[in-house]
Scaffold this active site. Structure first.
Site, PDB file in Angstrom:
ATOM      1  N   LYS A 144       0.828  -1.206   0.000  1.00  0.00           N
ATOM      2  CA  LYS A 144       0.000   0.000   0.000  1.00  0.00           C
ATOM      3  C   LYS A 144       0.859   1.250   0.000  1.00  0.00           C
ATOM      4  O   LYS A 144       0.525   2.257  -0.630  1.00  0.00           O
ATOM      5  CB  LYS A 144      -0.930  -0.012   1.219  1.00  0.00           C
ATOM      6  CG  LYS A 144      -2.066  -1.023   1.129  1.00  0.00           C
ATOM      7  CD  LYS A 144      -2.968  -0.910   2.352  1.00  0.00           C
ATOM      8  CE  LYS A 144      -4.225  -1.764   2.194  1.00  0.00           C
ATOM      9  NZ  LYS A 144      -3.928  -3.186   2.150  1.00  0.00           N
ATOM     10  N   GLU A 153      -3.095   6.746   8.122  1.00  0.00           N
ATOM     11  CA  GLU A 153      -3.807   7.718   7.296  1.00  0.00           C
ATOM     12  C   GLU A 153      -4.871   8.448   8.109  1.00  0.00           C
ATOM     13  O   GLU A 153      -5.349   7.941   9.128  1.00  0.00           O
ATOM     14  CB  GLU A 153      -4.497   7.017   6.121  1.00  0.00           C
ATOM     15  CG  GLU A 153      -3.552   6.453   5.096  1.00  0.00           C
ATOM     16  CD  GLU A 153      -4.287   5.805   3.944  1.00  0.00           C
ATOM     17  OE1 GLU A 153      -3.662   5.639   2.896  1.00  0.00           O
ATOM     18  OE2 GLU A 153      -5.484   5.476   4.090  1.00  0.00           O
ATOM     19  N   HIS A 176     -14.361  -3.654   8.950  1.00  0.00           N
ATOM     20  CA  HIS A 176     -13.640  -3.259   7.737  1.00  0.00           C
ATOM     21  C   HIS A 176     -13.777  -4.281   6.618  1.00  0.00           C
ATOM     22  O   HIS A 176     -13.004  -4.272   5.669  1.00  0.00           O
ATOM     23  CB  HIS A 176     -12.157  -3.001   8.028  1.00  0.00           C
ATOM     24  CG  HIS A 176     -11.914  -2.063   9.165  1.00  0.00           C
ATOM     25  ND1 HIS A 176     -12.318  -0.748   9.135  1.00  0.00           N
ATOM     26  CD2 HIS A 176     -11.325  -2.258  10.371  1.00  0.00           C
ATOM     27  CE1 HIS A 176     -11.983  -0.163  10.277  1.00  0.00           C
ATOM     28  NE2 HIS A 176     -11.387  -1.059  11.039  1.00  0.00           N
ATOM     29  N   ARG A 208      -6.508  -8.317  -8.620  1.00  0.00           N
ATOM     30  CA  ARG A 208      -7.164  -9.615  -8.811  1.00  0.00           C
ATOM     31  C   ARG A 208      -8.639  -9.358  -9.061  1.00  0.00           C
ATOM     32  O   ARG A 208      -9.107  -8.218  -9.001  1.00  0.00           O
ATOM     33  CB  ARG A 208      -7.016 -10.477  -7.552  1.00  0.00           C
ATOM     34  CG  ARG A 208      -7.480  -9.780  -6.278  1.00  0.00           C
ATOM     35  CD  ARG A 208      -7.425 -10.667  -5.058  1.00  0.00           C
ATOM     36  NE  ARG A 208      -7.613  -9.948  -3.817  1.00  0.00           N
ATOM     37  CZ  ARG A 208      -8.781  -9.553  -3.314  1.00  0.00           C
ATOM     38  NH1 ARG A 208      -9.888  -9.799  -3.993  1.00  0.00           N
ATOM     39  NH2 ARG A 208      -8.859  -8.923  -2.173  1.00  0.00           N
TER      40      ARG A 208
END
Length: 674
Positions: A116, A200, A235, A292
């Site tokens: 990421k 973040e 999540h 994917r």
């Protein structure tokens, strides 16, 4: 096109790939673990080969063994599905080195988007908007805490190599940061073999909108529009829909162009998903790219009429995309609900067990009913599942039972069809989320498309407001099933004294059926008559008759109404499905259970098999209600065991690192008022 491919996965995606390959005339080889020897995907494939023991690290993650099976059985390509090795750069390179085709993006794209942190650096260069945060290599806890303070709370800690909601923690204040960071790193290491994280800014009430992209090796790349995946728990996505509600044509075009730019920036080939977080004002930021096919790809297929698995096979075989961006169009609205073995009322804790009974709504197989323009029959209901009745949901893999997908001319019609389909989805044998999904479909915020990633928590009072009283029609249906079973077991020789239908000479027979639910005991008085029974309970005095009976399915006359119900019997447990609701009632033999009493219930037990990874208390600790006592890891997710009340810890029965079985006592505990 390939002659034969190997499917390096399990469950519904393996079934889907095998079915698509068969339609294209491509033979398939499946791999399976010891836990999957009799699984549905094994029967779908033309050949199947054991790959190892149940744990994924010893079977589905054994890349060298999978490649060896592919070569030994003449496969030309490997389809990785999703999860497991699907985004593993080293595996993709090894597949290519072995002279096989990896049905997915090239290794360089996997490397670029696999981290990421690195992905965000690339996107910054490509002018794709990013959420403010820290994506650096320095993982010193002090530095991460300082970066969190610089960004400003609340912040989100995310595993750098994460996915599927694992390795993510929301931190609302500085004192929580160290504990949340440690927990996130443990989960990331267990799930991905790497504990690196990024930090973040956590946006308030954001939406999660992702764009399906597809590219071929000839320079073509396009967007197949967006999906809204905002409805999540822990999540992880629960409901996905396409198109995203309220999306303007201008924003759709901007997000599609940004997603295609992201794919082109890494030389992408194949199916991929670019995920964005969208602020309340519509501003969108790049989150990550999943290199994917996604679990939720069926909703895109339903609104576009294109089979993305077929596209994967054709592109991997060297073909070009079958359409251009200008030729793509959307029709209608599609919604996918993920049916999980889990307990929503217990924090969505995954469940294990055997599917003793599973009946599903009638489905229209994908691509079977298309109109002249290549779109689906508007009545399409699609079910993607890797399990059958009698199969076990084990602790080794993801607990998803099925994906239920519906299509409608518009969102309102799609919601109505999803409600009807969920009402016909009946599961017995383990905890599941079908009733919860039905409540979501009825939730006013969801119906109004007032969506954000915190919807479930924000609507908790409505979504978890379970009716305590057992409806009378469900009690009547349970009684009718007992009566029908007794009638079926009656003697067939015509002797009235051998019958069990309540026959009495010159009198009326009355009896009490005692049914226990999670909320109490219900004594139903039944008077037997020539044409049925008289039902008396809770102030109700109604006629009850069985109009039709076919196994678990009953058609009843109850008072002045006709009711349809399914009552699945598992010993003395009666699982009643009626009006879109499910209740479990137990037939109580009052004499047999006389004198029984509950135990003390003072211990805290393991909710499922797993490993203790952290212990926060010791014998003699004084704790208040909700205090974390220990942390278990199961299915690569962490579950915190908390104090049920104010009290004292008598003993901690397991140490960190020890395995525990389901139901094993973990802590003995004395309440303060005991």
């Amino acid at each position: 096109m390939f002659d034969k491919i190997l499917i390096a996965n399990r469950g519904e995606i393996a079934c889907r790939v095998a079915a698509t390959a068969r339609r294209l005339g491509v033979r398939t080889v499946a791999v399976y673990s010891d836990a999957d020897a009799g699984s549905r995907h094994v029967t779908f494939a033309d050949e199947a080969v054991r790959i190892g023991p149940a744990p994924a690290r010893d079977s589905y993650l054994q890349g060298a063994a999978i490649i060896a099976v592919a070569r030994d059985h003449g496969a030309q390509a490997i389809h990785p599905g999703y999860g497991f090795l699907s985004e593993n750069e080293a595996f993709a390179r090894t597949v290519a080195d072995a002279g096989l085709v990896f049905i997915g993006p090239p290794p360089r794209a996997l490397a670029a988007m696999g981290s990421k942190s690195e992905a965000k650096a690339l996107m910054e260069k490509a002018a794709v908007p990013l959420v403010p945060g820290y994506h650096g290599a320095d993982q010193d806890p002090g530095l991460l805490a300082a970066e969190a303070a610089r960004i400003g709370y609340p912040v989100l800690i995310k595993a750098a190599l994460g996915g599927g909601g694992k390795g993510m923690r929301i931190v609302t204040a500085a004192p929580q940061f160290a504990e949340m960071l440690a927990s996130c790193k443990r989960e990331a290491a267990a799930s991905f073999g790497d504990d690196r994280v990024l930090v973040e800014k956590y946006l308030q009430r954001p939406r999660h909108v992702e764009v399906q992209v597809f590219a071929d090796a000839h320079g073509n790349c396009l967007s197949l529009f967006e999906r809204d995946c905002s409805v999540q728990r822990r999540h992880q996505k629960v409901i996905e829909e396409a198109p995203a509600p309220g999306m303007s044509a201008e924003r759709r075009r901007a997000m599609g162009e940004a997603a295609v730019a992201a794919a082109r920036a890494v030389g992408y080939v194949g199916a991929g998903t670019v995920e964005f977080i969208v602020d309340a004002d519509g501003t969108f930021f790049f989150m990550e790219m999943n290199t994917r096919l996604q679990v939720e790809h069926p909703v895109t297929e339903m609104i576009t009429g294109h089979d993305l698995v077929e596209w994967q096979l054709r592109v991997a075989a060297g073909g070009t995309l079958p359409v251009t961006q200008q030729q793509l169009a959307m029709r209608g609205h599609a919604i996918e609900a993920r049916v999980y073995a889990e307990n929503p009322e217990k924090g969505f804790l995954p469940a294990i067990g055997t599917l003793k009974h599973m009946s599903m709504p009638a489905a229209v197989e994908f691509r079977r009913n298309l109109d002249d323009n290549g779109f689906h029959d508007p009545a399409a209901v699609r079910i993607d599942s890797g399990v059958r009745p009698g199969d076990a949901i084990s602790p080794h893999y993801d607990p998803m039972i099925a994906k239920l997908i519906v299509w409608g001319e518009d969102r309102a019609q799609a919601i109505a069809r999803m409600r009807a389909a969920l009402a016909d989805f009946h599961i017995v044998g383990l905890a599941n989320n079908v009733d919860f999904l039905a409540r979501l479909m009825d939730n006013p915020a969801f119906v109004a498309a007032d969506l954000d990633t915190g919807l479930i928590e924000r609507e908790r009072e409505r979504l978890f407001a379970i009716e305590i009283r057992v409806p009378e029609d469900m009690l009547a249906a349970a009684c009718a099933r007992v009566l029908a079973d007794e009638a079926a077991a009656s003697g067939a020789n015509g002797d009235p004294f051998d019958m069990r239908n309540g026959w009495r000479l010159n009198t009326t027979y009355s009896r009490t059926l005692t049914l226990a639910s999670a909320h109490g005991v219900h004594d139903v008085l039944l008077d037997y008559g020539r044409d049925g029974w008289r039902y008396r309970h809770g102030g109700h005095d109604e006629a009850l008759a069985i109009a039709a009976h076919d196994g678990s399915r009953l058609r009843l006359r109850f008072g002045h109404r006709l009711l349809t119900a399914s009552v699945v019997r598992d010993g003395d447990d009666l699982h009643v499905f009626c009006g879109g609701r499910h209740r479990t009632l137990r037939l109580v033999d009052v004499i047999a259970h006389a004198g029984e009493r509950d135990g003390d219930g003072a211990g805290l037990v393991a909710p499922m098999p797993g490993k203790v990874i952290a212990v926060h208390v010791a014998a003699g600790s004084q704790v208040s209600k909700g205090t974390p006592l220990l942390v278990m890891e199961a299915m690569k997710m962490e579950h915190t065991i908390v104090a049920p009340d104010d009290g004292t810890v008598d003993a901690v029965l397991y140490a960190a690192g020890e395995q525990v079985a389901e139901g094993a006592p973990l802590v003995t505990f004395a309440r303060s008022d005991a």
